[in-house]
Scaffold this motif. Structure first.
Motif, PDB file in Angstrom:
ATOM      1  N   VAL A 155       8.363   2.355  -9.279  1.00  0.00           N
ATOM      2  CA  VAL A 155       7.257   1.402  -9.460  1.00  0.00           C
ATOM      3  C   VAL A 155       7.367   0.315  -8.165  1.00  0.00           C
ATOM      4  O   VAL A 155       8.254   0.032  -7.682  1.00  0.00           O
ATOM      5  N   ALA A 156       6.031   0.006  -7.643  1.00  0.00           N
ATOM      6  CA  ALA A 156       6.073  -1.300  -6.791  1.00  0.00           C
ATOM      7  C   ALA A 156       5.168  -2.219  -7.672  1.00  0.00           C
ATOM      8  O   ALA A 156       3.736  -1.640  -8.001  1.00  0.00           O
ATOM      9  N   ASP A 165      -4.733  10.565   5.935  1.00  0.00           N
ATOM     10  CA  ASP A 165      -4.637  10.283   4.478  1.00  0.00           C
ATOM     11  C   ASP A 165      -5.648  10.805   3.778  1.00  0.00           C
ATOM     12  O   ASP A 165      -6.901  10.740   4.204  1.00  0.00           O
ATOM     13  N   ASP A 166      -5.618  11.268   2.621  1.00  0.00           N
ATOM     14  CA  ASP A 166      -6.640  11.545   1.571  1.00  0.00           C
ATOM     15  C   ASP A 166      -6.605  10.727   0.387  1.00  0.00           C
ATOM     16  O   ASP A 166      -7.545  10.799  -0.761  1.00  0.00           O
ATOM     17  N   ASN A 167      -5.671   9.960   0.192  1.00  0.00           N
ATOM     18  CA  ASN A 167      -5.604   9.043  -1.128  1.00  0.00           C
ATOM     19  C   ASN A 167      -4.909   7.756  -0.776  1.00  0.00           C
ATOM     20  O   ASN A 167      -3.793   8.028  -0.061  1.00  0.00           O
ATOM     21  N   ILE A 168      -5.358   6.560  -1.148  1.00  0.00           N
ATOM     22  CA  ILE A 168      -4.635   5.273  -0.826  1.00  0.00           C
ATOM     23  C   ILE A 168      -4.794   4.686  -2.009  1.00  0.00           C
ATOM     24  O   ILE A 168      -5.878   4.498  -2.884  1.00  0.00           O
ATOM     25  N   HIS A 169      -3.655   3.913  -2.326  1.00  0.00           N
ATOM     26  CA  HIS A 169      -3.223   2.947  -3.328  1.00  0.00           C
ATOM     27  C   HIS A 169      -2.990   1.670  -2.900  1.00  0.00           C
ATOM     28  O   HIS A 169      -2.079   1.727  -2.127  1.00  0.00           O
ATOM     29  N   VAL A 170      -3.510   0.372  -3.191  1.00  0.00           N
ATOM     30  CA  VAL A 170      -3.251  -0.576  -2.619  1.00  0.00           C
ATOM     31  C   VAL A 170      -3.420  -1.750  -3.581  1.00  0.00           C
ATOM     32  O   VAL A 170      -4.270  -1.880  -4.563  1.00  0.00           O
ATOM     33  N   MET A 171      -2.184  -2.768  -3.477  1.00  0.00           N
ATOM     34  CA  MET A 171      -2.352  -3.892  -4.324  1.00  0.00           C
ATOM     35  C   MET A 171      -2.752  -4.949  -3.281  1.00  0.00           C
ATOM     36  O   MET A 171      -2.232  -4.748  -2.228  1.00  0.00           O
ATOM     37  N   MET A 172      -3.317  -5.853  -3.781  1.00  0.00           N
ATOM     38  CA  MET A 172      -4.100  -6.900  -2.602  1.00  0.00           C
ATOM     39  C   MET A 172      -3.812  -8.274  -3.306  1.00  0.00           C
ATOM     40  O   MET A 172      -3.833  -8.448  -4.414  1.00  0.00           O
ATOM     41  N   GLU A 183      -5.046  -1.490   9.365  1.00  0.00           N
ATOM     42  CA  GLU A 183      -3.786  -1.627   9.998  1.00  0.00           C
ATOM     43  C   GLU A 183      -2.391  -2.184   9.116  1.00  0.00           C
ATOM     44  O   GLU A 183      -1.282  -1.730   8.952  1.00  0.00           O
ATOM     45  N   ALA A 184      -2.935  -3.372   8.250  1.00  0.00           N
ATOM     46  CA  ALA A 184      -1.790  -3.669   7.241  1.00  0.00           C
ATOM     47  C   ALA A 184      -1.462  -2.637   6.210  1.00  0.00           C
ATOM     48  O   ALA A 184      -0.448  -2.611   5.900  1.00  0.00           O
ATOM     49  N   CYS A 185      -2.339  -1.859   5.864  1.00  0.00           N
ATOM     50  CA  CYS A 185      -2.039  -0.755   4.835  1.00  0.00           C
ATOM     51  C   CYS A 185      -0.927   0.302   5.454  1.00  0.00           C
ATOM     52  O   CYS A 185       0.229   0.533   4.775  1.00  0.00           O
ATOM     53  N   LEU A 186      -1.306   0.532   6.596  1.00  0.00           N
ATOM     54  CA  LEU A 186      -0.483   1.420   7.382  1.00  0.00           C
ATOM     55  C   LEU A 186       1.038   0.910   7.669  1.00  0.00           C
ATOM     56  O   LEU A 186       2.037   1.576   7.250  1.00  0.00           O
ATOM     57  N   ALA A 206       1.050  -1.309   0.013  1.00  0.00           N
ATOM     58  CA  ALA A 206      -0.049   0.007  -0.024  1.00  0.00           C
ATOM     59  C   ALA A 206       0.719   1.318   0.011  1.00  0.00           C
ATOM     60  O   ALA A 206       2.003   1.091   0.467  1.00  0.00           O
ATOM     61  N   GLU A 207       0.258   2.327  -0.429  1.00  0.00           N
ATOM     62  CA  GLU A 207       0.743   3.639  -0.240  1.00  0.00           C
ATOM     63  C   GLU A 207      -0.347   4.576  -0.017  1.00  0.00           C
ATOM     64  O   GLU A 207      -1.332   4.699  -0.525  1.00  0.00           O
ATOM     65  N   MET A 208      -0.086   5.041   1.287  1.00  0.00           N
ATOM     66  CA  MET A 208      -1.113   6.221   1.787  1.00  0.00           C
ATOM     67  C   MET A 208      -0.383   7.603   1.497  1.00  0.00           C
ATOM     68  O   MET A 208       0.837   7.514   1.318  1.00  0.00           O
ATOM     69  N   HIS A 209      -1.207   8.379   1.303  1.00  0.00           N
ATOM     70  CA  HIS A 209      -0.867   9.655   0.806  1.00  0.00           C
ATOM     71  C   HIS A 209      -1.690  10.808   1.284  1.00  0.00           C
ATOM     72  O   HIS A 209      -2.958  10.455   1.344  1.00  0.00           O
ATOM     73  N   THR A 210      -0.948  11.876   1.446  1.00  0.00           N
ATOM     74  CA  THR A 210      -2.104  12.979   1.631  1.00  0.00           C
ATOM     75  C   THR A 210      -1.524  14.140   0.746  1.00  0.00           C
ATOM     76  O   THR A 210      -0.704  14.507   0.824  1.00  0.00           O
ATOM     77  N   PHE A 211      -2.682  14.626   0.066  1.00  0.00           N
ATOM     78  CA  PHE A 211      -2.385  15.527  -1.072  1.00  0.00           C
ATOM     79  C   PHE A 211      -2.617  17.091  -0.464  1.00  0.00           C
ATOM     80  O   PHE A 211      -1.774  17.903  -1.111  1.00  0.00           O
ATOM     81  N   VAL A 212      -3.540  17.183   0.364  1.00  0.00           N
ATOM     82  CA  VAL A 212      -3.891  18.567   0.724  1.00  0.00           C
ATOM     83  C   VAL A 212      -2.979  19.076   1.869  1.00  0.00           C
ATOM     84  O   VAL A 212      -2.941  18.403   2.736  1.00  0.00           O
ATOM     85  N   GLU A 213      -2.340  20.141   1.676  1.00  0.00           N
ATOM     86  CA  GLU A 213      -1.436  20.638   2.663  1.00  0.00           C
ATOM     87  C   GLU A 213      -1.953  21.038   4.056  1.00  0.00           C
ATOM     88  O   GLU A 213      -3.051  21.337   3.886  1.00  0.00           O
TER      89      GLU A 213
END
Lengths: 365, 365, 365, 365
Positions: free
Chosen positions: D212-213, C226-233, C348-351, C214-221
């Motif tokens: 990339v991941a 987090d406000d955006n998450i990308h996950v492979m499962m 928790e696993a994504c974090l 996973a990648e957790m991300h926050t775009f808004v300063e």
């Protein structure tokens, strides 16, 4: 296969449909453009021919017909892409010269001309092909096949519309001007796009339009020809239909939709999703048929999912024309002189119904 | 806000539209169902009332009107959800008893009844509300607002269709039977769904239908009432239109579409994308308006992107009815007795045009 | 059927989800709201209760649990609609008081709390229901059924996204503030909507999520969560998947899409066409399945073509909860405490993966 | 404009992409095919050349490069349409012979070859053009322009997918065999379509993929190369993305979708609606941009509403190549040798991340 030599009447610089015909003729490599009377203006004719690398340039289509017929290497076919009122003359001249004619629609301006051209074509060894482009779309051909096979059962209705907005305001320019001039165009929306819609209903249903109740209307002030038509139709075999053609409806760029509805199933096609045919059997889930799907029986240049469009449909008309020329007869489904006559009958019947308080009016010779 | 006590006529076990009315009445918490003449069959009436936990059950609507009017805690409003031929009697009885009426469409079976009911309503202190559900859809209300505000400019066309397939074959059962019986339903598709379509065109355009040229048709053998209608319309302010209503078109479950087209812009709405309104200004890109969008001025229960549907639209009619009852007058846009009259005028004019070779026929009292 | 008496914790004036729960509880007539601790602010609690005509108003949920449990006519179930950090306490209190709990998601803020609540629920006679709304959509239930029946063959992939734009800029207000506060919400997009997406993938596939990268991300300063998450499962049975949840993507109001792909077929569902399920068998034409179609085995309030939406889906969760309460056990598919635990494990696993350079990380207790 | 003489390597009878290249080269009348090494099999080479009326037929591309370079009327450009492992050799030979190269993707099988070819191209006077077809779609070019102009604000995300189903089962045949053979294809889905997807994300965003991941996967038993890839991406300027490429997902014929999301707006494009670009500014209604719309700045052969498709997009790459050849340099946006290198870097980084437990892996030379 050898390339068929092609000439063109009309389609000089600034013309829209001429360029489309040229791409369509070239796309499948079946034709080679070698002669043209691209414009009645000598300078523009010459400049256009030079730009297009056309070998033999004429300024007069009558002379072109004579000269090409006399040459041993003269063109085998000619594309006529002039305004409506200049279809009849060249078509007659080339047919009588034994040169195959590929002509834009509507075939002529009046039914009288259309009937006369039908007689001329009957006497000629040359073929006459009418470029009702939409008959080239793979999924419309598939629709026609499904209807013919009986997949829809007994037909009930045909609902068709062809709607544009480019004439929603007073417009001038090369494309708009001749279309708005009754002398050049004959009629307005009904001839320009209504005949496409009517052909489409006939093409897919396989049935004639027998009677119409119509309202012709002109919304834009100062315009002389119709820009919106509403038609109720009685077709063969008891089929009922509606047809709407408009050039003044904002939000519609070139929106053509056809539904043919039978007792057992319906086919639904829109130009803006041209690669899909929605096919629904009564009591079953709607299916999205495509060129890539299992039942497709037509031809295609690229696999499903690689969209073909307007130029490919046009090119398929040209490819069929090439086949026709090689075979000496039109293949099933390729529009010819009879479709041209039907188009004019439709126009005349709509005008008559409109003039007679909307009464049902039969299409007749 | 207090809850408004509600009664119901019709809607016993097995009825479709009665259950819909009950959910719609309950959804926003504005009504409480306390009385009913749910069926003329005493056993079914009692069983239905028990199942629904309705306190006061009647078998006769006339008696119910008298009894409820006489009680200090009698119902303030009644929902009439019987077959078409049983709208007039109960509506008259409750209006005359001073009880507000919320009635399914079409309002009556004949124009004569409709005109009489209009007079009765005019004399009554009670209100009459006609549940043209589609007037409850947020994006159709938005369309109406845009037209009224002039966002479309001078109107040109209204194209409307309401198409189903559930009667594509001979059908029997509670829902189908009364609709196919001229005594109970009066007409077929034109009354059942054609009036919805006609109302919708009027609701959004704000214009009356002045003349029609119509073809009524019955496709299914043995059916006595119409199952398909094609209509050309002349509306107020020079607007032209087409209307198609069908219950025999495979591939259409409950497909309602309306386009209202002006000089400057077009609104386009389909039932199967009910949360979207396609709005295109001439010369601009089409926009997809939604309840969540910036210009939306209507009301909603949940934010954009959380779809509301048919029951919410119906509930909005009931919420408006509650507002009307509290205020003593119908708010702008809520269909009432005049819409009922217009619906019957439309039916009668279509029948007359159909009988007269499709001629243009005026709608009149 | 008798109505089930219901209480509510949270959902006072200005709250969004509380009002939704109330409509959902009311829509099918299965619940009656009689008690509430709508706000911890006494004035707002009282005003909210009065506006909603709720008989028994509390300001403290612990007291409410005690008092209602002690009354002979005390509530049988309670809806918990507070911010995330106020789910655990009330859920524990009501479960221990023997009152059924209907709780918004995510179930708790931490996995520890989730596991503890699972133990509490196991010991209680009362049921715990988690309102993963999307499990109420008819066509998602149909998708789940098709997968379970083997119509897709061995599964390969699950692709899911839940995308919004309402937090695309710094936002304040009641709804946004608590969601952006780590103390109240725990996490950001992943808890608010990511858990919905993860549940949906599990709900339809019937398979657990076993590992994530996973990648957790926050775009808004300035935003802390987090406000955006990308996950492979990696899911059970060798299924691979991707999950995207975002609250900062312009052009997406509440766009949820799920595709579950098997060897033999694929199901594809979007929230903005919630009434359709695109179902494609390998080598066949895509089919558009609907509630009105022939194979549909779920339940519905209105026929196909009369769209149901978000509130109906939510109401179906409540209707199932009512069935569960009557039966004493959760029906198949209704989310409960185990789904709550799975949601927290997913978070928790994504974090953990995000903190460990994107490595594959197992979900564990 | 004069026609550019063209040769072709590969593309003999039965080949798919060769025929596509020929139509694309012919469609706009900019190229004339005069020479070819269409097959290494002499008989098939000769038969193919005869069928296509190609004047000069070779069986060996190295000989062809020498011979054509030596002729005064030798070809100016060559199209390389062989399997992936046969791109490098011919490209090198023709570039070194001073003949412009138009090459199918991926450019080579290994990054080493790609880097070597970049050096060769740098030393040659001839140009190298890589046919990433999708860079020819008008609405993707429009998307790229909107991003470059800043209409989206600072970018946030790029979500891209390219999904097919034609390899969902074990497949054999000319097209499938070489793609499944690691010696000829190098990799599977990642090279065949993943590179298209990666290019598209870079083309529209204007940003490099930096890390990339990835998870590479093979679903079909017995297949040696990958048939499904899931990738998370970190692009330049802090942009996050996801990429999915699959050839084993039933229900997807050739579905390519790209969303590029910025702070201010989003562009959304799908291959199956290739003529539309959904453009949504934050807080505004979604707009459907088309070639016929007011802001469109690209080029087109036919007006909006007359759909162009895959062949036209491909032809636009050829038209740009013709422009490049006339100008001596690639125009902005036309893919060349650097895009080829980027494609191989992407492949190698995905392989490395997949082998390293999904860790973030940088793209490097």
């Amino acid at each position: 296969m050898t390339e068929i030599t092609l000439g063109m009447v009309g389609g000089g610089q600034g013309a829209f449909i001429g360029a489309v015909h040229r791409i369509a003729a070239r796309l499948d490599g079946r034709f080679r453009l070698v002669a043209g009377a691209l414009s009645s203006d000598p300078d523009r004719a010459a400049a256009s021919a030079a730009e297009l690398r056309i070998e033999r340039s004429y300024t007069d289509w009558a002379e072109m017909a004579r000269a090409e017929a006399a040459r041993p290497d003269g063109i085998r076919a000619v594309a006529i892409v002039t305004p409506n009122n200049l279809h009849f003359g060249p078509a007659k001249a080339f047919l009588e010269a034994g040169i195959h004619v590929i002509c834009d629609k509507p075939m002529t301006v009046t039914l009288e001309e259309a009937l006369e051209l039908r007689e001329i074509a009957a006497k000629s060894d040359a073929l006459f092909i009418l470029t009702h482009t939409y008959a080239g779309y793979p999924m419309l051909r598939e629709a026609r096949r499904l209807v013919a096979e009986g997949a829809l059962g007994k037909l009930r209705m045909a609902q068709v519309e062809y709607v544009q907005d480019w004439l929603a305001e007073p417009v001038s320019g090369k494309q708009a001007d001749w279309r708005a001039d009754p002398k050049q165009a004959g009629t307005g929306a009904i001839g320009d796009i209504g005949t496409h819609a009517a052909h489409l209903a006939r093409f897919v249903s396989g049935l004639p339009i027998e009677q119409v109740a119509a309202e012709m209307h002109t919304f834009v002030e100062g315009r002389v020809v119709d820009d919106n038509i509403h038609v109720m139709m009685r077709m063969g075999a008891g089929v009922r239909g509606m047809l709407w053609a408009s050039q003044v409806a904002p939000g519609h760029d070139n929106d053509l939709r056809l539904r043919v509805i039978g007792e057992k199933a319906t086919v639904d096609w829109c130009h803006d999703r041209a690669e899909e045919l929605r096919f629904t059997r009564l009591g079953e889930a709607p299916q999205i048929l495509t060129r890539g799907g299992p039942g497709f029986q037509g031809q295609a240049r690229v696999p499903g999912g690689h969209p073909e469009g307007y130029l490919e449909a046009f090119a398929s008309i040209y490819a069929d024309a090439a086949d026709a020329i090689e075979a000496g007869a039109l293949p099933e489904g390729l529009p010819g002189v009879e479709e041209g006559v039907q188009g004019l009958r439709f126009i005349e019947a709509c005008l008559a119904s409109d003039a007679d308080d909307g009464r049902w009016t039969a299409l007749k010779d």
